[in-house]
Scaffold this active site. Structure first.
Site, PDB file in Angstrom:
ATOM      1  N   GLU A  39       0.840  -1.201   0.000  1.00  0.00           N
ATOM      2  CA  GLU A  39       0.000   0.000   0.000  1.00  0.00           C
ATOM      3  C   GLU A  39       0.875   1.252   0.000  1.00  0.00           C
ATOM      4  OE1 GLU A  39      -3.354   0.334  -0.243  1.00  0.00           O
ATOM      5  OE2 GLU A  39      -3.121  -1.788  -0.762  1.00  0.00           O
ATOM      6  N   TYR A  40       1.925   1.188   0.817  1.00  0.00           N
ATOM      7  CA  TYR A  40       2.858   2.305   0.873  1.00  0.00           C
ATOM      8  C   TYR A  40       3.443   2.549  -0.522  1.00  0.00           C
ATOM      9  CZ  TYR A  40       6.792   5.210   2.344  1.00  0.00           C
ATOM     10  OH  TYR A  40       7.685   6.239   2.481  1.00  0.00           O
ATOM     11  N   GLU A 123      22.467  10.195  29.576  1.00  0.00           N
ATOM     12  CA  GLU A 123      22.161   9.663  28.241  1.00  0.00           C
ATOM     13  C   GLU A 123      23.238   8.687  27.805  1.00  0.00           C
ATOM     14  OE1 GLU A 123      22.127  13.087  25.657  1.00  0.00           O
ATOM     15  OE2 GLU A 123      20.822  14.218  27.008  1.00  0.00           O
ATOM     16  N   LYS A 125      26.210   7.549  25.237  1.00  0.00           N
ATOM     17  CA  LYS A 125      27.130   8.196  24.311  1.00  0.00           C
ATOM     18  C   LYS A 125      27.249   7.278  23.097  1.00  0.00           C
ATOM     19  CE  LYS A 125      31.499  10.633  23.983  1.00  0.00           C
ATOM     20  NZ  LYS A 125      31.897  10.111  22.671  1.00  0.00           N
ATOM     21  N   ASP A 127      28.214   5.750  19.605  1.00  0.00           N
ATOM     22  CA  ASP A 127      29.519   5.722  18.957  1.00  0.00           C
ATOM     23  C   ASP A 127      29.347   5.783  17.439  1.00  0.00           C
ATOM     24  OD1 ASP A 127      32.206   5.664  18.812  1.00  0.00           O
ATOM     25  OD2 ASP A 127      32.441   3.552  19.307  1.00  0.00           O
ATOM     26  N   GLU A 182      23.530  11.813  16.586  1.00  0.00           N
ATOM     27  CA  GLU A 182      24.567  10.902  16.131  1.00  0.00           C
ATOM     28  C   GLU A 182      24.000   9.953  15.075  1.00  0.00           C
ATOM     29  OE1 GLU A 182      27.347  11.578  17.751  1.00  0.00           O
ATOM     30  OE2 GLU A 182      28.653   9.811  17.704  1.00  0.00           O
ATOM     31  N   TYR A 232      20.113   8.986  16.379  1.00  0.00           N
ATOM     32  CA  TYR A 232      19.504   9.432  17.630  1.00  0.00           C
ATOM     33  C   TYR A 232      19.855  10.898  17.857  1.00  0.00           C
ATOM     34  CZ  TYR A 232      18.049   4.854  19.351  1.00  0.00           C
ATOM     35  OH  TYR A 232      17.430   3.663  19.525  1.00  0.00           O
ATOM     36  N   LYS A 299      24.448  15.467  31.555  1.00  0.00           N
ATOM     37  CA  LYS A 299      24.252  16.888  31.277  1.00  0.00           C
ATOM     38  C   LYS A 299      23.446  17.492  32.416  1.00  0.00           C
ATOM     39  CE  LYS A 299      24.167  15.864  26.372  1.00  0.00           C
ATOM     40  NZ  LYS A 299      23.353  15.653  25.164  1.00  0.00           N
ATOM     41  N   LYS A 323      33.302   7.381  30.113  1.00  0.00           N
ATOM     42  CA  LYS A 323      33.551   6.247  29.211  1.00  0.00           C
ATOM     43  C   LYS A 323      33.409   4.887  29.869  1.00  0.00           C
ATOM     44  CE  LYS A 323      35.725   8.304  25.517  1.00  0.00           C
ATOM     45  NZ  LYS A 323      36.011   7.880  24.176  1.00  0.00           N
ATOM     46  N   CYS A 417      42.163 -32.037   7.687  1.00  0.00           N
ATOM     47  CA  CYS A 417      41.557 -31.598   8.945  1.00  0.00           C
ATOM     48  C   CYS A 417      42.585 -31.756  10.060  1.00  0.00           C
ATOM     49  CB  CYS A 417      40.323 -32.438   9.224  1.00  0.00           C
ATOM     50  SG  CYS A 417      39.671 -32.178  10.892  1.00  0.00           S
ATOM     51  N   CYS A 420      40.988 -34.842  12.452  1.00  0.00           N
ATOM     52  CA  CYS A 420      40.784 -36.242  12.046  1.00  0.00           C
ATOM     53  C   CYS A 420      41.592 -36.605  10.806  1.00  0.00           C
ATOM     54  CB  CYS A 420      39.308 -36.524  11.815  1.00  0.00           C
ATOM     55  SG  CYS A 420      38.672 -35.785  10.299  1.00  0.00           S
ATOM     56  N   CYS A 435      36.238 -29.751   6.706  1.00  0.00           N
ATOM     57  CA  CYS A 435      36.699 -31.115   6.924  1.00  0.00           C
ATOM     58  C   CYS A 435      35.646 -32.026   6.310  1.00  0.00           C
ATOM     59  CB  CYS A 435      36.822 -31.369   8.424  1.00  0.00           C
ATOM     60  SG  CYS A 435      36.800 -33.110   8.838  1.00  0.00           S
ATOM     61  N   CYS A 441      34.654 -37.222  12.288  1.00  0.00           N
ATOM     62  CA  CYS A 441      35.659 -36.291  12.810  1.00  0.00           C
ATOM     63  C   CYS A 441      35.326 -35.987  14.277  1.00  0.00           C
ATOM     64  CB  CYS A 441      35.649 -35.003  11.993  1.00  0.00           C
ATOM     65  SG  CYS A 441      36.709 -33.726  12.698  1.00  0.00           S
TER      66      CYS A 441
HETATM   67  S1  IVH Z   1      26.314  16.273  23.543  1.00  0.00           S
HETATM   68  C1  IVH Z   1      27.762  20.546  23.640  1.00  0.00           C
HETATM   69  N1  IVH Z   1      25.240  13.887  23.778  1.00  0.00           N
HETATM   70  O1  IVH Z   1      30.124  12.595  21.438  1.00  0.00           O
HETATM   71  C2  IVH Z   1      27.573  19.080  23.778  1.00  0.00           C
HETATM   72  N2  IVH Z   1      27.172  14.110  22.416  1.00  0.00           N
HETATM   73  O2  IVH Z   1      32.425  15.121  22.128  1.00  0.00           O
HETATM   74  C3  IVH Z   1      27.560  18.383  22.485  1.00  0.00           C
HETATM   75  N3  IVH Z   1      27.871  12.025  21.320  1.00  0.00           N
HETATM   76  O3  IVH Z   1      30.762  14.979  19.050  1.00  0.00           O
HETATM   77  C4  IVH Z   1      27.560  16.915  22.518  1.00  0.00           C
HETATM   78  N4  IVH Z   1      26.269  10.760  22.153  1.00  0.00           N
HETATM   79  O4  IVH Z   1      29.073  13.239  18.416  1.00  0.00           O
HETATM   80  C5  IVH Z   1      26.238  14.624  23.232  1.00  0.00           C
HETATM   81  N5  IVH Z   1      24.154  11.839  24.064  1.00  0.00           N
HETATM   82  C6  IVH Z   1      25.137  12.577  23.512  1.00  0.00           C
HETATM   83  C7  IVH Z   1      26.098  12.013  22.641  1.00  0.00           C
HETATM   84  C8  IVH Z   1      27.106  12.816  22.120  1.00  0.00           C
HETATM   85  C9  IVH Z   1      27.334  10.802  21.360  1.00  0.00           C
HETATM   86  C10 IVH Z   1      29.078  12.384  20.565  1.00  0.00           C
HETATM   87  C11 IVH Z   1      28.928  13.628  19.749  1.00  0.00           C
HETATM   88  C12 IVH Z   1      30.050  14.539  20.149  1.00  0.00           C
HETATM   89  C13 IVH Z   1      30.897  13.663  21.014  1.00  0.00           C
HETATM   90  C14 IVH Z   1      31.310  14.397  22.281  1.00  0.00           C
END
Ligand code: IVH
Length: 681
Positions: A39-40, A123, A125, A127, A182, A232, A299, A323, A417, A420, A435, A441
């Protein structure tokens, strides 16, 4: 805007755009589609046709603009109106990191010991790589990378291929809103991509972050689209005409309300204790997340306090990254062994100088296959990068460039192998060596026994690799049915085996004799038949007999079973020695629980229902709860969405419970679940 009355076509185009964007949000962000794909597609094609006939009606937020073909000559620089800053990293990966940050914030705010705790928004972080999405009047007009923070690159063409990113914001959108967040690649998308590369004998990618970064900077958006990315949001850039929420948590809620993906694993944490608890909670959840994180971010929640704290050169004083131990580490490749898998596949395995990576000490890692090794150029003695993320097996990602002190010969796959001594051969069209010894084996036999006894298969407690090793090496157990001939005396005669443990194993074997049909099928180790397929087969055929005698055509009728899987199952059961194994297992007293009659006629109170499990239940393990739900016809999903019918919450339930409450989904405890199942006696 145009004051002239809109024509019918114009109106229809606008209507289609709105509908398609709405359904894209349901599909990609909420994971709760309401419209069948076909449908979409119909609506999509209708819009495409209108736009082809009336190019003047084409708008930037049109969903048709997600698919683009043009290859750019180069990326255009974009100057950020508000610079994209980074945050201080707390390198102490223990709770000390959280304690230090909270102390700093309190000192800078001039708070005394007795003053109330500061609220933080905690929150993940992510990657991946930072992206700035610019929305004007709710329409995505530009997406740019961070670059040096002042100037990034225009990657709008690739960002448009990310289905999760709305081309138009929902609801009342301000004149200008820059959403920052990110872009990342999920682990399953990354593994699948590499699996495809390996199957083609092509270069594999190092990790999801680098792959995402590469994909987003492609000049050809088709290249980006083949590497599915996700997003996100976590903050803002330039904003005009929008009343900013008073807190970071409120901001994320507001962004979610505008249709932007925001992760649920976040909370308002009070003071040091709250931060430490979040850090620990996420550390425990990290392996189970579908994407890589390298830490958490704290934060200061109140924007007013954020402004008070301000910035220290290029970093805010109100935020910190805390970290976790890295998921990639460098170590030395000591030797290369060849391992024989359950299906005879030969895999080169790296023996490593032990290294702490992704939360555990790793001393072995897969090298996948000899072709990939060659491409990566790794040789014994090299410094190599190891990656261990989630519950994926650790792997050697590549070598650290540098001179070798002396000549090291290239690794060659053995022609026989290693266990065996049967011939090792490469099947036509395959890059894998196998093998050819089959069940003769011992290595394959051991792996088959271990798989059979595994927790998700027959679940024979105590039958681990040490014991299987002994049983096979001593010639006591030759095949799966042989396990059930084990008695206390035979077991107790083994090295380091007490009478009590021998009795425990005999009991465990006895207990394993009534598996579900799905578990039994899975435990046989048929190639291509994983747990999910085994469940599908059991549900479809109901009895072992029907499945064993099914034709390829009949197998193809099972949802999600394709030609390769069907052929594999058919081949398995057409081999007399496999049928014999099954017969001997049945003769030994193993009785898979079949569903009586044609289609299943047990009551299935949860048919068509989706449940989400969260937290620890008082008596049921997660696996047990899942099994009960599935037996009752229900499905268990990993994440809460509008499609979820019930959330079953136990102790320490986290963000899934919160989300259920926001979405108004019924929340049950274990007793409630049992009541639904009709097993609450
Ligand atoms: S806040 C002024 N929140 O980590 C604050 N950064 O150096 C701006 N990152 O370049 C960043 N998850 O790409 C923030 N929940 C999160 C994040 C996040 C990943 C990354 C971001 C930034 C680096 C921090």
């Amino acid at each position: 805007m145009n004051a002239a009355p809109a024509t019918d076509v114009e109106q229809r185009a606008a209507e289609l755009r709105a509908q398609l964007n709405h359904h894209a949000h349901l599909y990609y962000v909420l994971d709760a589609p309401e419209l069948p794909d076909a449908e979409y597609d119909k609506l999509f094609q209708e819009l495409q046709a209108i736009e082809a006939a009336h190019p003047e009606l084409l708008t930037a937020d049109s969903p048709t603009q997600r698919v683009i073909g043009a290859v750019l000559p180069g990326l255009t620089p974009v100057r950020h109106v508000v610079p994209m800053l980074s945050i201080t990293t707390e390198t102490d990966t223990t709770e000390g990191g959280a304690i230090a940050f909270d102390a700093r914030v309190r000192r800078e705010l001039g708070l005394k010991e007795g003053d109330p705790p500061v609220d933080y928004n905690a929150e993940l972080k992510f990657d991946g790589l930072a992206i700035n999405l610019r929305y004007e009047d709710g329409v995505l007009v530009q997406a740019a990378t961070r670059g040096d923070g002042e100037t990034g690159e225009d990657v709008t063409h690739n960002v448009r291929t990310i289905g999760q990113i709305p081309l138009r914001l929902k609801g009342d959108a301000p004149p200008v809103l820059e959403v920052r967040g990110e872009v990342y690649m999920r682990r399953d998308a990354f593994e699948a991509l590499n699996e495809r590369q390996r199957a083609k004998g092509e270069r594999t990618f190092v990790n999801p972050r680098n792959t995402a970064a590469g994909a987003i900077r492609q000049l050809d958006s088709r290249q980006a689209r083949d590497k599915p990315l996700s997003f996100y949001a976590y903050g803002l850039g330039e904003v005009q005409g929008w009343a900013l929420p008073a807190t970071q948590s409120g901001l994320l809620d507001a962004l979610a309300g505008l249709g932007v993906p925001v992760n649920d694993l976040r909370e308002v944490a009070a003071g040091t204790a709250g931060l430490v608890a979040f850090h620990q909670r996420v550390a425990a959840a990290r392996d189970g997340l579908p994407f890589d994180i390298d830490g958490v971010v704290y934060k200061v929640n109140s924007r007013e306090l954020q402004q008070k704290l301000g910035f220290k050169t290029r970093e805010p004083r109100w935020a910190v990254a805390h970290k976790y131990p890295a998921q990639e580490q460098v170590t030395t490749l000591l030797a290369i062994d060849v391992q024989v898998g359950r299906t005879g596949k030969l895999t080169p395995v790296a023996r490593l100088e032990p290294v702490f990576v992704g939360g555990t000490t790793v001393s072995n890692a897969t090298l996948h296959n000899v072709f990939e090794m060659r491409r990566k150029g790794v040789r014994v003695g090299d410094k190599v990068v190891i990656r261990r993320a989630g519950d994926v097996i650790p792997e050697v990602v590549g070598r650290v460039p540098g001179e070798r002190a002396s000549y090291v010969p290239n690794f060659h796959m053995p022609r026989e192998c290693p266990v065996c001594k049967s011939e090792a051969a490469r099947e036509k069209g395959s890059i894998e060596y196998r093998c050819t010894g089959g069940v003769f084996c011992p290595a394959q036999r051991k792996q088959a026994l271990l798989h059979f006894a595994g927790r998700r298969a027959m679940d024979i407690e105590g039958l681990g690799d040490k014991l299987v090793e002994q049983l096979v090496d001593a010639g006591i157990v030759q095949s799966l049915p042989g396990l059930y001939k084990l008695g206390v005396a035979k077991l107790a005669a083994l090295d380091r085996m007490a009478d009590k443990s021998a009795q425990n194993i005999v009991d465990a074997l006895e207990k394993s004799k009534a598996p579900t049909l799905a578990r039994f099928l899975f435990s046989l180790g048929i190639r291509q038949v994983g747990e999910t397929t085994a469940k599908d087969l059991a549900r479809h055929f109901g009895t072992l007999d029907k499945l064993m005698n099914a034709s390829v055509e009949q197998l193809l009728e099972v949802p999600d079973v394709g030609p390769i899987v069907a052929a594999s199952i058919h081949t398995f059961f057409s081999q007399p020695h496999n049928r014999e194994v099954v017969e001997q297992l049945l003769a030994a007293g193993v009785q898979p629980k079949e569903s009586a009659g044609e289609a299943d006629d047990r009551p299935r109170p949860l048919l068509g229902k989706t449940l989400v499990l969260t937290g620890t239940l008082p008596t049921l393990s997660r696996d047990e709860a899942q099994a009960l739900i599935e037996e009752a016809g229900g499905k268990v999903s990993g994440s809460v969405s509008k499609k979820t019918n019930y959330v079953v919450a136990g102790e320490e339930a986290g963000s899934k419970l919160e989300k259920a409450r926001t979405l108004g989904i019924t929340v049950l405890d274990e007793a409630g679940l049992r009541a639904l199942l009709g097993t609450d006696a």
